[in-house]
Design a protein around this motif. Structure first.
Motif, PDB file in Angstrom:
ATOM      1  N   LEU A 183       1.106  -1.175  -0.126  1.00  0.00           N
ATOM      2  CA  LEU A 183      -0.630   0.163   0.412  1.00  0.00           C
ATOM      3  C   LEU A 183       0.914   1.641   0.019  1.00  0.00           C
ATOM      4  N   MET A 184       2.016   1.237   0.839  1.00  0.00           N
ATOM      5  CA  MET A 184       2.912   2.335   0.977  1.00  0.00           C
ATOM      6  C   MET A 184       3.474   2.843  -0.796  1.00  0.00           C
ATOM      7  N   ILE A 185       3.578   0.907  -1.329  1.00  0.00           N
ATOM      8  CA  ILE A 185       4.660   1.486  -2.284  1.00  0.00           C
ATOM      9  C   ILE A 185       3.539   2.162  -3.940  1.00  0.00           C
ATOM     10  N   ASP A 186       2.733   1.435  -3.502  1.00  0.00           N
ATOM     11  CA  ASP A 186       1.557   2.717  -4.657  1.00  0.00           C
ATOM     12  C   ASP A 186       1.431   3.546  -3.778  1.00  0.00           C
ATOM     13  N   SER A 187       0.967   4.690  -2.953  1.00  0.00           N
ATOM     14  CA  SER A 187       1.129   5.517  -2.453  1.00  0.00           C
ATOM     15  C   SER A 187       2.302   6.657  -3.248  1.00  0.00           C
ATOM     16  N   PHE A 188       3.077   5.471  -3.097  1.00  0.00           N
ATOM     17  CA  PHE A 188       4.214   6.555  -3.208  1.00  0.00           C
ATOM     18  C   PHE A 188       3.809   7.278  -4.565  1.00  0.00           C
ATOM     19  N   LEU A 189       4.145   5.253  -5.773  1.00  0.00           N
ATOM     20  CA  LEU A 189       4.081   5.996  -6.951  1.00  0.00           C
ATOM     21  C   LEU A 189       2.861   6.782  -7.400  1.00  0.00           C
ATOM     22  N   MET A 190       1.209   6.233  -6.753  1.00  0.00           N
ATOM     23  CA  MET A 190       0.524   7.887  -7.135  1.00  0.00           C
ATOM     24  C   MET A 190       0.786   9.051  -7.176  1.00  0.00           C
ATOM     25  N   THR A 197       2.304  14.923 -13.090  1.00  0.00           N
ATOM     26  CA  THR A 197       1.547  15.734 -13.865  1.00  0.00           C
ATOM     27  C   THR A 197       1.544  17.161 -13.906  1.00  0.00           C
ATOM     28  N   VAL A 198       2.281  17.432 -12.282  1.00  0.00           N
ATOM     29  CA  VAL A 198       1.916  18.666 -12.519  1.00  0.00           C
ATOM     30  C   VAL A 198       2.962  19.740 -12.752  1.00  0.00           C
ATOM     31  N   GLN A 199       4.023  18.384 -12.686  1.00  0.00           N
ATOM     32  CA  GLN A 199       5.215  19.159 -13.303  1.00  0.00           C
ATOM     33  C   GLN A 199       5.142  18.882 -14.858  1.00  0.00           C
TER      34      GLN A 199
END
Length: 201
Positions: A183-190, A197-199
């Motif tokens: 879950l931590m990895i997924d949130s990091f990837l998100m 997308t911002v940069q």
């Protein structure tokens, strides 16, 4: 105070440092997940081997129990046969003592023959009873050995069952912590995707 101008060298350097730190933590996390998954796979193998061993022990216990039942039946049959022979022997010995008394009163040649024959019969019966007693003792010994191996197998079985439960708990714990890390990895990837997308590239 020091003023950071957006896009200045220092500002970019800080962003780079933060990104590097984040990337390193992400890489550590992935390594930990890989390690946990390896441990999980090992636990599954050990668990599977233990369950196989437990099943073998349970089958072995069942066959030992049925063998013990057969021994009990065999012992009962031997005891019954021995009782029959003992009652025949008692009767023959009574007949023999009566014949001996008659023979001692008068020197009867034919009686001597009869006594001799009865003597042989009595001796034969005693031998047969002796053999039955030996068989009975052998069966008792076999029963004692089986009883001992049954206790040993029961002890082994209960320790295997305890270990299986421990392993199941360990496996569940590993699954839980691996899930959290994923879950931590997924949130990091998100978070990375959002940054991308911002940069504008």
């Amino acid at each position: 105070g020091v003023l950071f101008i957006p896009g200045s060298f220092e500002d970019n350097e800080i962003i780079n440092l933060l990104e590097r730190d984040e990337a390193r933590r992400f890489s550590d996390l992935k390594e930990q997940v890989a390690e946990k998954e390896k441990q999980l796979s090992e636990k599954k193998q050990v668990l599977s081997a233990l369950q196989t061993k437990r099943n073998e022990l349970q089958n072995s216990l069942l066959s030992t129990k049925s063998e013990m039942k057969l021994i009990e039946q065999s012992k009962e049959a031997l005891v019954g046969e021995k009782r029959k022979l003992e009652s025949v022997l008692a009767q023959k010995e009574k007949d023999l003592s009566v014949l001996r008394e008659v023979m001692e009163k008068g020197n009867h040649h034919c009686l001597r023959e009869a006594v001799h024959r009865k003597d042989l019969t009595v001796k034969q019966l005693r031998d047969d009873i002796g053999r039955l007693e030996k068989c009975l003792e052998d069966e008792r010994e076999r029963g004692r050995e089986l009883e001992h191996s049954l206790q040993k197998a029961n002890t082994e079985l209960s320790s295997k069952c305890v270990r299986i439960e421990e392993l199941r708990a360990e496996k569940a714990e590993l699954l839980g912590s691996t899930h959290t890390m994923r879950l931590m990895i997924d949130s990091f990837l998100m978070k990375q995707d959002k940054l991308k997308t911002v940069q504008p590239s």
